[in-house]
Write a protein that holds these residues in place. Structure first.
Motif, PDB file in Angstrom:
ATOM      1  N   ASN A 137       0.801  -1.225   0.000  1.00 47.34           N
ATOM      2  CA  ASN A 137       0.000   0.000   0.000  1.00 47.34           C
ATOM      3  C   ASN A 137       0.834   1.275   0.000  1.00 47.34           C
ATOM      4  N   TYR A 138       2.151   1.135   0.114  1.00 46.31           N
ATOM      5  CA  TYR A 138       3.045   2.295   0.084  1.00 46.31           C
ATOM      6  C   TYR A 138       3.218   2.787  -1.350  1.00 46.31           C
ATOM      7  N   PRO A 139       3.681   4.050  -1.491  1.00 46.29           N
ATOM      8  CA  PRO A 139       4.030   4.518  -2.836  1.00 46.29           C
ATOM      9  C   PRO A 139       5.035   3.568  -3.478  1.00 46.29           C
ATOM     10  N   ASN A 140       4.763   3.156  -4.688  1.00 47.92           N
ATOM     11  CA  ASN A 140       5.614   2.221  -5.438  1.00 47.92           C
ATOM     12  C   ASN A 140       5.660   0.826  -4.814  1.00 47.92           C
ATOM     13  N   GLY A 141       4.799   0.562  -3.825  1.00 50.75           N
ATOM     14  CA  GLY A 141       4.726  -0.770  -3.235  1.00 50.75           C
ATOM     15  C   GLY A 141       5.910  -1.153  -2.383  1.00 50.75           C
ATOM     16  N   VAL A 142       6.643  -0.163  -1.856  1.00 50.08           N
ATOM     17  CA  VAL A 142       7.846  -0.423  -1.068  1.00 50.08           C
ATOM     18  C   VAL A 142       7.761   0.332   0.250  1.00 50.08           C
ATOM     19  N   CYS A 143       7.960  -0.375   1.371  1.00 54.28           N
ATOM     20  CA  CYS A 143       7.959   0.279   2.684  1.00 54.28           C
ATOM     21  C   CYS A 143       9.116   1.278   2.783  1.00 54.28           C
ATOM     22  N   THR A 144       8.844   2.395   3.439  1.00 55.28           N
ATOM     23  CA  THR A 144       9.882   3.387   3.697  1.00 55.28           C
ATOM     24  C   THR A 144       9.862   3.743   5.180  1.00 55.28           C
TER      25      THR A 144
END
Length: 249
Positions: A137-144
């Motif tokens: 669900n993060y932008p670009n599907g990657v956790c930050t």
């Protein structure tokens, strides 16, 4: 306490030795909810009864009744921050930003953050941070490591569930906690049932679901009650955190 739509919630009192909270008689109940009561009890409150919110869980599978997000009775943001949501206030800028972007009231986001992580941005686990949602669900599907990305991710997921359920807030909030309806292949293609979390299939899919989740949010946090503190009596399933006997979460 100030409630949306200018409804006022007065001081709560204990009723006859039973864990319950009584609202001002002028509060009324949610006309869109079945089993709604002015008095908050373990299994009911102004936003409906837990039996209604959990329709089907004790029978053939969860079949969520319909209630729109705008129909819910809940405290306003400042009342929430001055009470049980005090820990969330430091993250207000993130709730405001995500709320504006996705057209969701910031108090709804702060309530989810309290339920999910006790408003702890450093909460860990497979779904980290304030909102406890997967990296998909993060932008670009990657956790930050960005708190704003985390709040945006949680808001994005909530909105996606509201949209996919044709505006049903009951189904959307349940889905946020991993609840499911019939037809997705789980639990013999049934919806979530009370015995599923502690079944072998349920256990293989991770931690058991909290079957008091919707009741805790709709008739707990949304009314300014401390579900993880003095008002932990809210809810009737009462999981002990593991599957032993009748303890389910």
């Amino acid at each position: 306490m100030a409630l949306r739509n200018a409804i006022t919630l007065a001081s709560f009192v204990l009723a006859a030795g039973v864990a319950a909270q009584s609202a001002d008689p002028g509060l009324g109940v949610n006309s869109h909810a079945q089993g709604a009561t002015e008095e908050v009890t373990p299994g009911a409150g102004p936003n409906g009864s837990e039996d209604w919110l959990n329709t089907g869980i004790n029978d053939g599978g969860w079949n969520p009744p319909f209630m729109a997000l705008d129909d819910l009775i809940l405290v306003d943001l400042q009342t929430y921050y001055s009470g049980v949501g005090q820990a969330c206030q430091q993250y207000d800028q993130y709730f405001q930003s995500a709320g504006k972007q996705y057209n969701v009231s910031p108090v709804i986001l702060a309530i989810i953050a309290m339920q999910e992580s006790s408003c702890n941005a450093n909460a860990g686990g497979p779904t980290p941070g304030l909102m406890q949602v997967s990296c998909d669900n993060y932008p670009n599907g990657v956790c930050t490591d960005s708190i704003q990305d985390n709040v945006d991710a949680g808001t994005n997921y909530l909105v996606s569930q509201i949209n996919s359920s044709n505006g049903n807030a009951v189904q959307a909030f349940g889905s946020y906690n991993g609840w499911f309806t019939a037809g997705n292949g789980l639990n013999n293609n049934k919806g979530l049932t009370a015995d599923y979390p502690c079944s072998s299939e349920g256990q293989s899919n991770g931690e058991p679901q909290n079957l008091d989740y919707i009741q805790q949010i709709f008739n707990g946090w949304m009314l300014g009650l401390d579900v993880y503190g003095d008002d932990s009596w809210i809810g009737t399933y009462k999981c002990a955190g593991s599957c032993n006997g009748n303890n389910q979460c």
